[in-house]
Design an enzyme around this catalytic site. Structure first.
Site, PDB file in Angstrom:
ATOM      1  N   LYS A  14      51.585 -49.218   2.882  1.00  0.00           N
ATOM      2  CA  LYS A  14      52.505 -48.283   3.545  1.00  0.00           C
ATOM      3  C   LYS A  14      51.753 -47.151   4.238  1.00  0.00           C
ATOM      4  O   LYS A  14      52.053 -46.809   5.372  1.00  0.00           O
ATOM      5  CB  LYS A  14      53.489 -47.666   2.526  1.00  0.00           C
ATOM      6  CG  LYS A  14      54.331 -48.664   1.776  1.00  0.00           C
ATOM      7  CD  LYS A  14      55.344 -47.973   0.860  1.00  0.00           C
ATOM      8  CE  LYS A  14      54.732 -47.095  -0.217  1.00  0.00           C
ATOM      9  NZ  LYS A  14      53.876 -47.816  -1.198  1.00  0.00           N
ATOM     10  N   ARG A 123      40.219 -50.002  -3.740  1.00  0.00           N
ATOM     11  CA  ARG A 123      40.447 -49.015  -2.685  1.00  0.00           C
ATOM     12  C   ARG A 123      39.528 -47.796  -2.840  1.00  0.00           C
ATOM     13  O   ARG A 123      39.369 -47.272  -3.928  1.00  0.00           O
ATOM     14  CB  ARG A 123      41.912 -48.573  -2.733  1.00  0.00           C
ATOM     15  CG  ARG A 123      42.249 -47.467  -1.754  1.00  0.00           C
ATOM     16  CD  ARG A 123      43.723 -47.379  -1.518  1.00  0.00           C
ATOM     17  NE  ARG A 123      44.467 -46.851  -2.655  1.00  0.00           N
ATOM     18  CZ  ARG A 123      45.786 -46.653  -2.631  1.00  0.00           C
ATOM     19  NH1 ARG A 123      46.493 -46.961  -1.553  1.00  0.00           N
ATOM     20  NH2 ARG A 123      46.405 -46.176  -3.687  1.00  0.00           N
ATOM     21  N   ARG A 156      40.751 -42.832  -5.912  1.00  0.00           N
ATOM     22  CA  ARG A 156      41.845 -42.020  -6.430  1.00  0.00           C
ATOM     23  C   ARG A 156      41.880 -42.118  -7.946  1.00  0.00           C
ATOM     24  O   ARG A 156      41.643 -43.176  -8.500  1.00  0.00           O
ATOM     25  CB  ARG A 156      43.182 -42.520  -5.850  1.00  0.00           C
ATOM     26  CG  ARG A 156      43.541 -41.844  -4.547  1.00  0.00           C
ATOM     27  CD  ARG A 156      44.719 -42.495  -3.882  1.00  0.00           C
ATOM     28  NE  ARG A 156      45.891 -42.646  -4.755  1.00  0.00           N
ATOM     29  CZ  ARG A 156      47.104 -42.973  -4.306  1.00  0.00           C
ATOM     30  NH1 ARG A 156      47.285 -43.171  -3.004  1.00  0.00           N
ATOM     31  NH2 ARG A 156      48.108 -43.113  -5.130  1.00  0.00           N
ATOM     32  N   ARG A 167      51.839 -47.839 -12.667  1.00  0.00           N
ATOM     33  CA  ARG A 167      52.513 -47.618 -11.379  1.00  0.00           C
ATOM     34  C   ARG A 167      53.332 -48.835 -10.973  1.00  0.00           C
ATOM     35  O   ARG A 167      54.431 -48.701 -10.426  1.00  0.00           O
ATOM     36  CB  ARG A 167      51.479 -47.279 -10.307  1.00  0.00           C
ATOM     37  CG  ARG A 167      50.914 -45.877 -10.493  1.00  0.00           C
ATOM     38  CD  ARG A 167      49.589 -45.695  -9.781  1.00  0.00           C
ATOM     39  NE  ARG A 167      49.706 -45.756  -8.340  1.00  0.00           N
ATOM     40  CZ  ARG A 167      48.679 -46.016  -7.528  1.00  0.00           C
ATOM     41  NH1 ARG A 167      47.480 -46.255  -8.015  1.00  0.00           N
ATOM     42  NH2 ARG A 167      48.869 -46.038  -6.230  1.00  0.00           N
TER      43      ARG A 167
HETATM   44  P1  AMP Z   1      51.415 -42.520  -3.677  1.00  0.00           P
HETATM   45  O1  AMP Z   1      50.332 -41.844  -2.912  1.00  0.00           O
HETATM   46  O2  AMP Z   1      52.689 -42.665  -2.894  1.00  0.00           O
HETATM   47  O3  AMP Z   1      50.971 -43.811  -4.311  1.00  0.00           O
HETATM   48  O4  AMP Z   1      51.792 -41.541  -4.887  1.00  0.00           O
HETATM   49  C1  AMP Z   1      50.837 -41.211  -5.875  1.00  0.00           C
HETATM   50  C2  AMP Z   1      51.509 -40.588  -7.065  1.00  0.00           C
HETATM   51  O5  AMP Z   1      52.177 -39.385  -6.686  1.00  0.00           O
HETATM   52  C3  AMP Z   1      52.586 -41.439  -7.730  1.00  0.00           C
HETATM   53  O6  AMP Z   1      52.068 -42.386  -8.647  1.00  0.00           O
HETATM   54  C4  AMP Z   1      53.417 -40.360  -8.426  1.00  0.00           C
HETATM   55  O7  AMP Z   1      52.776 -39.886  -9.579  1.00  0.00           O
HETATM   56  C5  AMP Z   1      53.394 -39.238  -7.391  1.00  0.00           C
HETATM   57  N1  AMP Z   1      54.506 -39.371  -6.417  1.00  0.00           N
HETATM   58  C6  AMP Z   1      54.419 -39.589  -5.082  1.00  0.00           C
HETATM   59  N2  AMP Z   1      55.634 -39.626  -4.519  1.00  0.00           N
HETATM   60  C7  AMP Z   1      56.527 -39.443  -5.528  1.00  0.00           C
HETATM   61  C8  AMP Z   1      57.939 -39.380  -5.604  1.00  0.00           C
HETATM   62  N3  AMP Z   1      58.706 -39.556  -4.522  1.00  0.00           N
HETATM   63  N4  AMP Z   1      58.506 -39.151  -6.818  1.00  0.00           N
HETATM   64  C9  AMP Z   1      57.756 -38.976  -7.924  1.00  0.00           C
HETATM   65  N5  AMP Z   1      56.420 -39.021  -7.934  1.00  0.00           N
HETATM   66  C10 AMP Z   1      55.799 -39.258  -6.739  1.00  0.00           C
END
Ligand code: AMP
Length: 212
Positions: A14, A123, A156, A167
């Site tokens: 994404k 990654r 990360r 996740r």
């Molecule tokens: P991402 O970069 O989208 O994979 O997000 C990394 C982490 O940020 C996730 O595993 C959550 O811990 C937190 N996170 C990101 N977006 C959200 C959301 N909309 N609601 C809750 N936690 C979020």
């Protein structure tokens, strides 16, 4: 004006697609994950609170994420539209979003779970320019450093095997039900997210054009 939501499991691509699409359409890429990581780096009170949830691969509480999203959506560059990546992540967030802003399209990234673990644990990304590498399919020219600016690449903290498992479980339990939610609203356009970023970009372009 176009307001797009990208929905899909972690590692589906994404972020990679959102960055390119944002450039092409001239609208901002809003990633709640990026906004939260920025807050963690800056050690703001919100960032400090979010940090433990993120490291563990769990969702950050809805009220914190909503606060950070509202602030971002209040900035003037959002005028012509946005690409939302990583929000909503559960039904409560989808309802919040409906209160803040209408959405024109929801593109869902279809991808088998087996591919994701490999993509996420391999990654690495550049903290300076944001370029994302994959150690097996898209390695940097020199091991460990970014091709563009020679900055040391980072993994990360939630791309470890254990956090990745959490996740994916969170995605299945909380986020996947949103597919049906947006399908019922007539907003959902699924795309095949396997293959190269170029192939996925082509399918994404097609999905957006075929519904306009
Ligand atoms: P991402 O970069 O989208 O994979 O997000 C990394 C982490 O940020 C996730 O595993 C959550 O811990 C937190 N996170 C990101 N977006 C959200 C959301 N909309 N609601 C809750 N936690 C979020």
């Amino acid at each position: 004006m176009v307001r797009i939501v990208l929905l899909g499991p972690p590692g589906a691509g994404k972020g990679t697609q959102a960055k390119q699409l944002a450039k092409r359409l001239g609208i901002p890429h809003l990633s709640t994950g990026d906004l939260l990581r920025e807050a963690v780096r800056a050690k703001t009170p919100l960032g400090l609170e979010a940090d433990d949830y993120m490291r563990a691969g769990r969702l950050v509480p809805d009220d914190l994420v909503l606060r950070i999203l509202r602030e971002r959506l209040a900035r003037p560059d959002v005028g012509p539209g946005f690409i939302l990546d990583g929000y909503p992540r559960n039904v409560a967030q989808a309802n919040e979003l409906a209160r803040i802003s209408p959405v024109d399209r929801v593109i869902s990234f279809d991808i088998p779970e087996g591919v994701l673990v490999e993509r996420l644990t391999m990654r690495r990304s550049c903290p300076a320019c944001g370029t994302v590498y994959n150690l097996s399919t898209r390695p940097p020219q020199t091991a460990g450093v970014c091709d563009n600016d020679q900055t040391a690449l980072l993994q990360r903290s939630d791309d470890t095997a254990e956090a990745v498992r959490t996740r994916l479980g969170v995605y299945r339990a909380e986020t996947a039900p949103l597919l049906e939610h947006f399908r019922r609203l007539g907003l959902l356009a699924p795309i095949d997210a396997t293959g190269t970023p170029e192939q996925v970009a082509e399918r994404l372009r097609w999905a957006l054009e075929s519904r306009s």
